[in-house]
Design a protein around this motif. Structure first.
Motif, PDB file in Angstrom:
ATOM      1  N   LYS A 119      14.681  37.591   9.670  1.00  0.00           N
ATOM      2  CA  LYS A 119      13.730  36.277   9.360  1.00  0.00           C
ATOM      3  C   LYS A 119      12.532  36.721   9.127  1.00  0.00           C
ATOM      4  CE  LYS A 119      16.702  33.428  11.970  1.00  0.00           C
ATOM      5  NZ  LYS A 119      16.876  32.339  13.270  1.00  0.00           N
ATOM      6  N   GLU A 120      11.958  37.833   9.754  1.00  0.00           N
ATOM      7  CA  GLU A 120      10.534  38.090   9.403  1.00  0.00           C
ATOM      8  C   GLU A 120      10.156  39.533   9.659  1.00  0.00           C
ATOM      9  OE1 GLU A 120       8.044  35.841  12.094  1.00  0.00           O
ATOM     10  OE2 GLU A 120       9.226  35.943  13.602  1.00  0.00           O
ATOM     11  N   ARG A 142       6.551  42.194  -1.753  1.00  0.00           N
ATOM     12  CA  ARG A 142       6.295  40.841  -2.635  1.00  0.00           C
ATOM     13  C   ARG A 142       6.773  41.242  -3.873  1.00  0.00           C
ATOM     14  NH1 ARG A 142       1.513  37.269   0.494  1.00  0.00           N
ATOM     15  NH2 ARG A 142       2.507  37.188   2.477  1.00  0.00           N
ATOM     16  N   LYS A 165      11.241  38.606  -0.173  1.00  0.00           N
ATOM     17  CA  LYS A 165      10.705  37.065   0.413  1.00  0.00           C
ATOM     18  C   LYS A 165      10.498  37.008   1.580  1.00  0.00           C
ATOM     19  CE  LYS A 165      12.089  34.818  -3.920  1.00  0.00           C
ATOM     20  NZ  LYS A 165      12.772  33.622  -4.779  1.00  0.00           N
ATOM     21  N   THR A 166      10.806  37.933   2.491  1.00  0.00           N
ATOM     22  CA  THR A 166      10.785  38.191   4.061  1.00  0.00           C
ATOM     23  C   THR A 166       9.222  37.833   4.501  1.00  0.00           C
ATOM     24  OG1 THR A 166      12.657  39.660   4.088  1.00  0.00           O
ATOM     25  CG2 THR A 166      11.294  39.254   6.044  1.00  0.00           C
ATOM     26  N   PRO A 167       9.181  36.784   5.220  1.00  0.00           N
ATOM     27  CA  PRO A 167       7.835  36.481   5.656  1.00  0.00           C
ATOM     28  C   PRO A 167       7.412  37.692   6.513  1.00  0.00           C
ATOM     29  CG  PRO A 167       9.272  34.464   6.158  1.00  0.00           C
ATOM     30  CD  PRO A 167      10.052  35.769   5.481  1.00  0.00           C
ATOM     31  N   VAL A 218       3.941  39.160   8.592  1.00  0.00           N
ATOM     32  CA  VAL A 218       2.533  39.024   9.476  1.00  0.00           C
ATOM     33  C   VAL A 218       2.039  40.511   9.895  1.00  0.00           C
ATOM     34  CG1 VAL A 218       3.875  38.668  11.542  1.00  0.00           C
ATOM     35  CG2 VAL A 218       1.215  37.682  11.424  1.00  0.00           C
ATOM     36  N   PRO A 235      -3.730  31.509   7.161  1.00  0.00           N
ATOM     37  CA  PRO A 235      -2.552  31.779   6.977  1.00  0.00           C
ATOM     38  C   PRO A 235      -1.648  31.828   8.359  1.00  0.00           C
ATOM     39  CG  PRO A 235      -3.470  32.904   5.474  1.00  0.00           C
ATOM     40  CD  PRO A 235      -4.363  32.661   6.271  1.00  0.00           C
ATOM     41  N   ALA A 248       0.799  29.188  10.081  1.00  0.00           N
ATOM     42  CA  ALA A 248       2.200  29.499  10.477  1.00  0.00           C
ATOM     43  C   ALA A 248       2.433  29.598  12.067  1.00  0.00           C
ATOM     44  CB  ALA A 248       2.625  30.623  10.170  1.00  0.00           C
ATOM     45  N   TYR A 291       1.520  31.438  14.109  1.00  0.00           N
ATOM     46  CA  TYR A 291       1.927  32.610  15.006  1.00  0.00           C
ATOM     47  C   TYR A 291       0.984  32.909  16.368  1.00  0.00           C
ATOM     48  CZ  TYR A 291       4.500  34.733  11.251  1.00  0.00           C
ATOM     49  OH  TYR A 291       5.440  35.219  10.273  1.00  0.00           O
ATOM     50  N   ALA A 340      -0.270  30.656  -1.732  1.00  0.00           N
ATOM     51  CA  ALA A 340       1.022  31.172  -0.862  1.00  0.00           C
ATOM     52  C   ALA A 340       1.510  32.598  -1.156  1.00  0.00           C
ATOM     53  CB  ALA A 340       2.134  30.498  -1.174  1.00  0.00           C
ATOM     54  N   GLN A 341       1.403  33.109  -2.809  1.00  0.00           N
ATOM     55  CA  GLN A 341       1.877  34.475  -2.993  1.00  0.00           C
ATOM     56  C   GLN A 341       0.812  35.574  -2.657  1.00  0.00           C
ATOM     57  OE1 GLN A 341       4.722  35.090  -4.407  1.00  0.00           O
ATOM     58  NE2 GLN A 341       4.229  37.382  -4.634  1.00  0.00           N
TER      59      GLN A 341
END
Length: 562
Positions: free
Chosen positions: A291-292, A404, A409-411, A413, A439, A443, A445, A519-520
């Protein structure tokens, strides 16, 4: 690392036999009628009756009484006191990361008392009345079984330096663990699988913490940069999904991590004190469930003299602990590999150096070019932590952008972990702090870390980065791009633990990846300052503080899905 004690789980006191344990620790909210009327109390309530009759304070603190009906004849009563008052939280159960002034938690205190009495196989009976979820606004008891086990395991831990001393003096028969087993009785546990999963998580977290503690307790000669690397390599060698890489070549470090290279220049003359970079990668065994992707950077200054900006007035004492950020980061990677977390990938970079003094020391007034091509004006060589982490952060930024561009496309951090400033201690005492960019704030975090810390007994404060932090380090001439720091200690500087995050952002090139980048391009970044939470702030005589293992459990709660 020494093997953990065996964990035995029981859903009823009746499952215990007197031969299966050599002490019974009863952790209760209070020694009152509900506790004494429970079925489990029938065999030992009579043993404490004479004490209750003559001592009105009996049962308000940890006490050991003889009781022939329990294993080993040792009955330890360890009350938590209230759990539903304004400032109560799970630390009253566990004792994890509890400031000395407030007293240790019931679980750790009770198990420690059993150990003092000679027990090696204690059973712990939990007779608690937990508040309803949400009843106490700043408490979370959802992980109470895990934190209780972690407290018992912590009480059993013997530091690496003590284990090595015992092995050297007593040989192979030396005792290197205080407990052989821990029996946990959770009466009425409805879900045996959930209880078993909690024990597995606790064991993995404790293994990670023990790696952090083994390294952290080592003195600066026992744990040089190279020794830290060897310790980590040995710990992760057989862990599925974890890969290890180290960089010792000074020319490679000069090119790839110029701020680390220049900070460590005075250490080059002695091979054992030279810097190195350790890279750890963890990959999920189930890629479809990821998921990340966490990019983790740890500060590993194995001794901080202050460099040419020499620490004075005894301030150098304890600076072998300036590596605890890297210790905690390595511990979390190990724990994640042991639990085989399916929802997370980790890329971890540990910057290991000794901030030495010598003819080739980094000097204030130098301008050093970072990996991102940013000109950094050095003001204080004692602010080395932000220097050694910045280029690894820049590398993480590059890797995220490359992923990317390749369609991943995996989030992702980036988190830095460091015992960075005395200011965070002045601001929050024994608690860590998070400082997040836009950011990461968006999100949540930083809030995830704070929520997890609350559940695991390692509370964090969320600090907000303001425009003043960026303005403070913004260059005012054309001779440099960013100021590393001022020349005052962080404790004497306004916003002394927030503005270093702004420096890392600017010097690493992350300033081009804020909310306004879109966002990108936006990249979440959280700086985690554990200067307050990494040690328990209690000094035994003239000795050094104990180490907590923060933030291994907090990161587990924030990033694990299993």
């Amino acid at each position: 690392m020494a093997a953990l004690p065996q964990i035995r789980l029981h859903s009823a006191y009746s499952e215990l036999t007197t031969s299966s344990h050599d002490a019974l620790v009863v952790v209760c909210t209070a020694l009152d009628a509900p506790t004494l009327q429970s079925a489990s109390a029938a065999c030992w309530a009579g043993a404490i009756a004479p004490y209750r009759e003559v001592d009105r304070e009996f049962g308000t603190s940890v006490v050991l009484v003889p009781a022939a009906s329990v294993g080993g004849g040792r009955l330890v009563l360890s009350p938590t006191g209230t759990l539903d008052d304004d400032t109560d939280d799970v630390r009253k159960i566990s004792g994890e990361h509890t400031p000395a002034a407030s007293g240790a938690g019931a679980f750790k205190s009770g198990v420690a008392r059993a150990i003092e009495a000679g027990a090696q196989r204690p059973a712990v009976l939990l007779a608690l009345r937990l508040p309803a979820a949400g009843a106490v606004p700043d408490a979370d008891y959802s992980r109470w079984v895990e934190v209780a086990l972690l407290a018992a395991l912590d009480a059993s831990y013997v530091t690496l330096v003590v284990r090595e001393h015992r092995m050297a003096t007593a040989g192979a028969g030396a005792v290197v663990e205080k407990l052989a087993s821990i029996g946990l009785v959770v009466e009425g546990a409805a879900d045996a699988a959930e209880l078993s999963n909690a024990a597995k998580r606790a064991a993995a977290i404790e293994a990670g913490r023990r790696l952090a503690l083994d390294m952290g307790y080592g003195d600066p000669e026992r744990m040089t940069p190279y020794s830290c690397a060897q310790t980590i390599e040995a710990a992760v060698a057989a862990v599925p999904g974890v890969s290890y890489e180290e960089i010792k070549d000074l020319e490679v470090i000069r090119k790839e991590y110029p701020l680390l290279y220049n900070s460590a220049r005075a250490s080059f003359s002695e091979p054992t004190t030279r810097p190195c970079v350790v890279k750890l990668e963890y990959r999920s065994p189930e890629p479809a469930k990821v998921k990340e992707h966490l990019h983790l950077v740890g500060k590993g200054v194995t001794y901080d003299t202050g460099g040419i900006s020499l620490k004075t007035g005894g301030s150098m004492r304890g600076m072998s602990r300036d590596k605890l950020g890297a210790c905690g980061a390595a511990g979390f990677v190990l724990a994640t590999g042991l639990i085989q977390e399916p929802g997370l990938n980790i890329s971890c970079i540990l910057a290991l150096e000794r901030n030495s003094i010598g003819p080739n020391s980094l000097l204030p007034d130098e301008v050093v070019l970072s990996r991102a091509g940013v000109r950094v004006l050095i003001s204080d060589t004692d602010a080395e932590g932000r220097l050694v982490m910045t280029d690894p952060v820049s590398e993480c930024r590059e890797r995220i952008l490359a992923a990317r561009a390749a369609g991943d496309k995996t989030p992702a951090v980036i988190c830095t972990v460091a015992t960075l400033t005395g200011h965070v201690i002045r601001a929050y005492g024994p608690y860590g702090a998070t400082v997040a960019n836009g950011p990461a704030r968006g999100a949540k975090y930083d809030r995830r870390l704070a929520a997890s810390g609350l559940a695991y007994g390692d509370p964090f404060e969320n600090s907000i980065m303001r425009r003043e932090d960026h303005q403070f380090v913004q260059a005012k001439t054309d001779r440099e791009d960013v100021y590393q720091s001022n020349s005052l200690p962080s404790t004497l500087t306004d916003r002394g633990h927030q503005y270093p995050a702004a420096f890392i952002i600017k010097a690493s090139g992350l300033d081009k990846h804020s909310l306004s980048a879109g966002a990108q391009l936006a990249i979440p970044f959280v700086h985690v300052d554990i200067a307050g939470s990494a040690e328990d702030a209690h000094v035994p005589g003239l000795g050094l503080c104990a180490i907590t293992g923060s933030p291994v459990a907090t990161f587990a709660g924030a990033f694990w899905t299993a």
